[in-house]
Design a protein around this motif. Sequence first.
Motif, mmCIF file in Angstrom:
data_model
loop_
_atom_site.group_PDB
_atom_site.id
_atom_site.type_symbol
_atom_site.label_atom_id
_atom_site.label_comp_id
_atom_site.label_asym_id
_atom_site.label_seq_id
_atom_site.Cartn_x
_atom_site.Cartn_y
_atom_site.Cartn_z
ATOM 1 N N ILE A 69 -77.631 -22.732 -72.722
ATOM 2 C CA ILE A 69 -78.700 -23.678 -72.359
ATOM 3 C C ILE A 69 -78.288 -25.066 -72.830
ATOM 4 C CG2 ILE A 69 -80.513 -21.927 -72.434
ATOM 5 C CD1 ILE A 69 -81.304 -22.984 -75.193
ATOM 6 N N ASP A 70 -78.945 -26.071 -72.269
ATOM 7 C CA ASP A 70 -78.642 -27.445 -72.664
ATOM 8 C C ASP A 70 -79.448 -27.879 -73.877
ATOM 9 O OD1 ASP A 70 -76.845 -27.786 -70.488
ATOM 10 O OD2 ASP A 70 -78.557 -28.079 -69.155
ATOM 11 N N ARG A 71 -80.683 -27.404 -73.946
ATOM 12 C CA ARG A 71 -81.513 -27.729 -75.110
ATOM 13 C C ARG A 71 -82.610 -26.692 -75.256
ATOM 14 N NH1 ARG A 71 -86.394 -30.335 -73.769
ATOM 15 N NH2 ARG A 71 -86.519 -31.015 -71.584
ATOM 16 N N GLY A 72 -83.199 -26.654 -76.432
ATOM 17 C CA GLY A 72 -84.272 -25.718 -76.696
ATOM 18 C C GLY A 72 -85.621 -26.409 -76.704
ATOM 19 N N ALA A 73 -86.668 -25.611 -76.578
ATOM 20 C CA ALA A 73 -88.042 -26.116 -76.638
ATOM 21 C C ALA A 73 -88.759 -25.443 -77.796
ATOM 22 C CB ALA A 73 -88.771 -25.843 -75.323
ATOM 23 N N ASP A 74 -89.772 -26.117 -78.312
ATOM 24 C CA ASP A 74 -90.514 -25.585 -79.450
ATOM 25 C C ASP A 74 -91.564 -24.554 -79.050
ATOM 26 O OD1 ASP A 74 -89.095 -27.173 -81.238
ATOM 27 O OD2 ASP A 74 -90.494 -28.856 -81.009
ATOM 28 N N SER A 75 -91.896 -24.518 -77.759
ATOM 29 C CA SER A 75 -92.885 -23.565 -77.274
ATOM 30 C C SER A 75 -92.577 -23.224 -75.826
ATOM 31 C CB SER A 75 -94.307 -24.139 -77.383
ATOM 32 O OG SER A 75 -94.473 -25.213 -76.465
ATOM 33 N N ALA A 76 -93.163 -22.120 -75.351
ATOM 34 C CA ALA A 76 -92.996 -21.747 -73.952
ATOM 35 C C ALA A 76 -93.620 -22.797 -73.048
ATOM 36 C CB ALA A 76 -93.625 -20.374 -73.703
ATOM 37 N N LEU A 77 -94.767 -23.326 -73.449
ATOM 38 C CA LEU A 77 -95.441 -24.353 -72.657
ATOM 39 C C LEU A 77 -94.576 -25.599 -72.535
ATOM 40 C CD1 LEU A 77 -97.890 -25.497 -71.170
ATOM 41 C CD2 LEU A 77 -98.855 -26.132 -73.398
ATOM 42 N N GLN A 78 -93.980 -25.999 -73.633
ATOM 43 C CA GLN A 78 -93.121 -27.182 -73.607
ATOM 44 C C GLN A 78 -91.930 -26.958 -72.686
ATOM 45 O OE1 GLN A 78 -90.232 -28.418 -76.900
ATOM 46 N NE2 GLN A 78 -91.958 -29.805 -77.294
ATOM 47 N N ALA A 79 -91.354 -25.777 -72.713
ATOM 48 C CA ALA A 79 -90.195 -25.483 -71.864
ATOM 49 C C ALA A 79 -90.576 -25.494 -70.387
ATOM 50 C CB ALA A 79 -89.608 -24.127 -72.238
ATOM 51 N N ALA A 80 -91.729 -24.937 -70.064
ATOM 52 C CA ALA A 80 -92.128 -24.797 -68.666
ATOM 53 C C ALA A 80 -92.690 -26.078 -68.073
ATOM 54 C CB ALA A 80 -93.172 -23.686 -68.534
ATOM 55 N N THR A 81 -93.210 -26.963 -68.919
ATOM 56 C CA THR A 81 -93.810 -28.201 -68.423
ATOM 57 C C THR A 81 -92.742 -29.075 -67.768
ATOM 58 O OG1 THR A 81 -95.533 -28.165 -70.119
ATOM 59 C CG2 THR A 81 -95.079 -30.271 -69.056
ATOM 60 N N GLY A 82 -92.950 -29.373 -66.500
ATOM 61 C CA GLY A 82 -92.003 -30.206 -65.761
ATOM 62 C C GLY A 82 -90.875 -29.443 -65.121
ATOM 63 N N ALA A 83 -90.737 -28.142 -65.410
ATOM 64 C CA ALA A 83 -89.670 -27.343 -64.794
ATOM 65 C C ALA A 83 -90.063 -26.960 -63.376
ATOM 66 C CB ALA A 83 -89.407 -26.089 -65.622
ATOM 67 N N ASP A 84 -89.094 -26.924 -62.477
ATOM 68 C CA ASP A 84 -89.386 -26.480 -61.118
ATOM 69 C C ASP A 84 -88.850 -25.091 -60.832
ATOM 70 O OD1 ASP A 84 -86.897 -27.611 -61.353
ATOM 71 O OD2 ASP A 84 -87.013 -28.822 -59.539
ATOM 72 N N LEU A 85 -88.152 -24.494 -61.803
ATOM 73 C CA LEU A 85 -87.757 -23.084 -61.749
ATOM 74 C C LEU A 85 -87.955 -22.505 -63.139
ATOM 75 C CD1 LEU A 85 -86.520 -20.596 -60.377
ATOM 76 C CD2 LEU A 85 -84.253 -21.501 -60.946
ATOM 77 N N VAL A 86 -88.761 -21.454 -63.237
ATOM 78 C CA VAL A 86 -89.069 -20.835 -64.527
ATOM 79 C C VAL A 86 -88.728 -19.364 -64.458
ATOM 80 C CG1 VAL A 86 -90.860 -20.350 -66.237
ATOM 81 C CG2 VAL A 86 -90.951 -22.475 -64.910
ATOM 82 N N LEU A 87 -87.908 -18.900 -65.394
ATOM 83 C CA LEU A 87 -87.562 -17.480 -65.486
ATOM 84 C C LEU A 87 -88.211 -16.885 -66.719
ATOM 85 C CD1 LEU A 87 -85.766 -15.087 -64.370
ATOM 86 C CD2 LEU A 87 -84.216 -15.672 -66.258
ATOM 87 N N LEU A 88 -88.965 -15.797 -66.528
ATOM 88 C CA LEU A 88 -89.556 -15.062 -67.637
ATOM 89 C C LEU A 88 -88.681 -13.839 -67.900
ATOM 90 C CD1 LEU A 88 -91.944 -16.657 -66.169
ATOM 91 C CD2 LEU A 88 -93.450 -15.127 -67.424
ATOM 92 N N ALA A 89 -87.889 -13.906 -68.973
ATOM 93 C CA ALA A 89 -86.978 -12.823 -69.312
ATOM 94 C C ALA A 89 -87.437 -12.179 -70.617
ATOM 95 C CB ALA A 89 -85.547 -13.346 -69.432
ATOM 96 N N VAL A 90 -88.636 -11.620 -70.573
ATOM 97 C CA VAL A 90 -89.268 -11.022 -71.742
ATOM 98 C C VAL A 90 -89.717 -9.604 -71.376
ATOM 99 C CG1 VAL A 90 -90.019 -13.240 -72.655
ATOM 100 C CG2 VAL A 90 -91.527 -11.966 -71.111
ATOM 101 N N PRO A 91 -90.045 -8.765 -72.369
ATOM 102 C CA PRO A 91 -90.566 -7.429 -72.053
ATOM 103 C C PRO A 91 -91.791 -7.514 -71.156
ATOM 104 C CG PRO A 91 -89.991 -7.568 -74.370
ATOM 105 C CD PRO A 91 -89.859 -8.956 -73.822
#
Length: 313
Positions: A69-91
């Motif tokens: 990855i290029d950078r990390g986010a402090d929360s899932a919301l922060q990561a998804a905000t502004g993204a136009d492609l979101v992958l949920l790779a969780v159980p």
Amino acid sequence: MVSRTPAQRPAPPAPGALRPQFRRLAVLGVGLLGGSFALAAKRAALAQEVVGYSKSPSTIQAAIKAGVIDRGADSALQAATGADLVLLAVPVAAIGPLLRQIRLGLNDSALLLDVGSTKADVAEAAQQALGEAARQFVPCHPIAGSDRSGVQHAQVDLFDGRRVVVTPLEANPARFVDAATQVWEALGGVVSVMDPREHDAAFAAVSHLPHLLAFAFVYAIARQPQGSSFLQLAGPGFRDFTRIAGSDPTMWRDVFQANSAEVLQQLQMFKQAVAGFEAQLRQGNWTVLESLIRQASQSRRDWASPSPADDAT
């Protein structure tokens, strides 16, 4: 089930091939699948930036250091905000809560994908968590993986030639389903389209039950007084039969919980088959037993895996 591409193993996408373009990819859950998706997306130049989120800061640091990855986010919301492609790779059990966490940050045009092994429960969770925004979420199941987990095992070619099952929601506009298909094809996947419940019935038979049996088989040997001694004598046959018993316990607990009805139905059919074999053993009907073995052996030889992915469930 409808296949969108030929079943043979394709080469990685050629430079300049038709593919969707995204400004930002958010990977929520940077493990084996999430990390491999990120690496493959970078290879295919799908996104200008890849942002990752994990509950473990050390995982994010390792992913950045490895170039996943290029950078990390402090929360899932922060990561998804502004993204136009979101992958949920969780159980699968975490998908609903995660969708609720990120809902307020989603763009109206953002495409959401997952990689869960069950789909009917994920589809229902998306409807409940997202409401009208569920139209943007296209459930997916890449038939690729390993008995090893963690971003350190991420592979850029994990999805090359692997079957990816896309299970659209009724609410999905065609453009979101098409975009999901194009994403996986750009990553080297062989896409098939199925109904979520049809998917769960099929994978209860060819993936979920085999995992349950592998876990039970190893457990049955290990708990015997001489189990450790027996295991020391195990060879290639044992290794091949039990490889999947080393899979992640939490993930498979969630899979069995989510698809319990279909797994139980397949388990009953398996128990009937085992009872038939047992009866021949007890009665000494060796000719009949050989016939049963021969039928199974022939079915296995006749079976042709439609994609290399189907060897890794």
